[in-house]
Write an enzyme that holds these catalytic residues in place. Structure first.
Site: not given
Length: 324
Positions: A178, A27, A152, A119-121, A191, A214, A148, A175
Site C-alpha cells: 500500500l 491505512v 499477522k 499483509s501479503s507477507c 517500505h 537496493w 511480522y 492487502p
C-alpha cells in the site's frame, strides 16, 4: 459476550459507534476519511499517546467506555525489509499484543463486525503466482519479515477462531503493498515506494546525478493506493462474510526497476538510476489473486501512475510534518 450475530449483507448503520484502531496510520487514516465521506457520524479513534494498544487493561477499559459496534483493526508496527530484518522481536511481540488485546476486548464487549487487516507477507516466499488465499501455511516464509508475517497469521487464526467458537461475522483482509497520504517516508523504516519517493525527490531537489537503490530491481511487486484499500474495506464489511482472509490488490504488478522509473518521472529526476546488488531483493514476486474480492463485487480504480503522482504531491505539500 453477546449472542450469535447473523450477518446480512447491506449498509452498516451510519450512526453506530465505529472504532478505527490505528486511525492516524497509512491505512487507518484512509479508512477514517472514507467512513466520514460515507456518512458515519460516530467514529472513534485514539492515538498511541492516548491509548497504548499493548496495554491490555487500558484496551479493555477503552472498549468498556466506547462500546463500539464496528471495529477495523488497522493498528500495527510496520516497516520495510531493513526494519523487519533488524528488529524481528519487536515486530513479533508488539503486533501479537496489539492484535490479541483489541480482539479479546472486542469479543468481551460484543463487537458485531470486526475487520482485521494483515499483509501479503503472510504467504510462502515461493507460493504459486498469483497467490491464492489457500496458499496460507503451505510453505516457508520470506526470512527477512517472517516475524511480522507470523504475527499477522496469528491474527487471521484468531478471527477464524472467533467465528468458529462464537459465530460472530468477523473477517480478515490481506492487502498488497500500500501507498499514499500519511505513509511512512523514513529513510530507514519505510517500505519501497515511499522510500523511492523520498530518495528521488531529495535527489531532484539537490541536483544529484545518480541514485542507488537496493538489490537488482528485478523483483515484481503489486501496489494499491490506500484510498482504494479503504474503499475495499468498507465494501467487504458490507458484503462479505467468510472464514477465509480476502486478498486486496489490483491483480497486476511491476518490477522495482519499472517502479523506480515511474517515481523518477513523477518527481522530475533525470539522473542515473543504479542498483546495489549486494543488498537483498526479498521475495522475487508477490502478486495476489484477487478473484475472491472480484466475486464480492469490488475492483481497484486508481492507476499506479495516477496514485504515485498524487502521493508525490502530498509528500511535497507535507514534507515538514510527515513521519521522516
Amino acid at each position: 459476550m453477546t449472542d450469535k450475530v447473523e450477518f446480512i449483507a447491506g449498509k452498516l448503520d451510519r450512526e453506530s459507534t465505529f472504532y478505527v484502531a490505528g486511525h492516524r496510520g497509512l491505512v487507518g487514516s484512509a479508512i477514517w476519511r472514507k467512513l466520514e465521506r460515507e456518512g458515519f457520524v460516530n467514529l472513534v479513534g485514539r492515538s498511541s499517546a492516548e491509548l497504548d494498544l499493548k496495554n491490555r487493561e487500558a484496551v479493555f477499559a477503552f472498549f468498556a467506555e466506547a462500546k463500539p459496534r464496528y471495529v477495523v483493526l488497522a493498528a500495527a508496527k510496520v516497516g520495510g525489509i531493513l526494519a523487519n530484518n533488524s528488529y524481528p522481536v519487536d515486530f513479533l511481540s508488539e503486533n501479537l499484543r496489539i492484535q490479541t488485546n483489541v480482539m479479546d476486548a472486542a469479543l468481551e464487549h460484543g463487537v458485531e463486525r470486526l475487520l482485521f487487516l494483515g499483509s501479503s507477507c503472510i504467504y510462502p516466499k515461493f507460493a504459486d503466482q498469483p497467490i491464492r488465499e489457500d496458499s496460507l501455511l503451505t510453505g516457508h516464509l520470506e526470512p527477512t519479515n517472517d516475524a511480522y508475517a507470523i504475527a499477522k497469521i496469528a491474527g487471521i487464526m484468531q478471527v477464524q477462531a472467533v467465528r468458529r467458537q462464537y459465530g460472530l461475522p468477523w473477517i480478515s483482509a490481506m492487502p498488497t503493498n500500500l501507498y499514499g497520504p500519511d505513509d511512512n517516508f523514513s529513510a530507514t523504516g519505510s517500505h519501497v515506494l515511499p522510500a523511492l519517493i523520498r530518495r528521488y525527490d531529495e535527489a531532484a531537489r539537490s541536483g544529484n546525478t545518480s541514485v542507488t537503490n537496493w538489490g537488482t530491481g528485478s523483483p515484481l511487486r503489486e501496489f494499491l493506493h490506500v484510498d482504494d484499500m479503504a474503499d475495499a474495506c468498507l465494501h467487504l464489511l458490507e458484503n462479505y462474510d467468510g472464514p477465509s482472509q480476502v486478498n486486496v490488490g489490483t491483480g497486476s504488478d511491476v518490477s522495482i526497476k519499472e517502479l523506480a522509473a515511474i517515481v523518477a518521472g513523477a518527481v522530475g529526476y533525470e539522473g542515473r538510476i543504479e542498483w546495489d546488488q549486494s543488498k537483498p531483493d526479498g521475495t522475487p514476486r508477490k502478486l495476489l489473486d484477487v478473484s475472491k474480492l472480484s466475486e464480492a463485487g469490488w475492483k481497484a480504480s486508481i492507476s499506479l501512475e495516477e496514485g504515485i503522482r498524487s502521493t508525490v504531491a502530498w509528500y511535497r505539500a507535507n514534507i515538514d510534518s510527515i513521519r521522516s
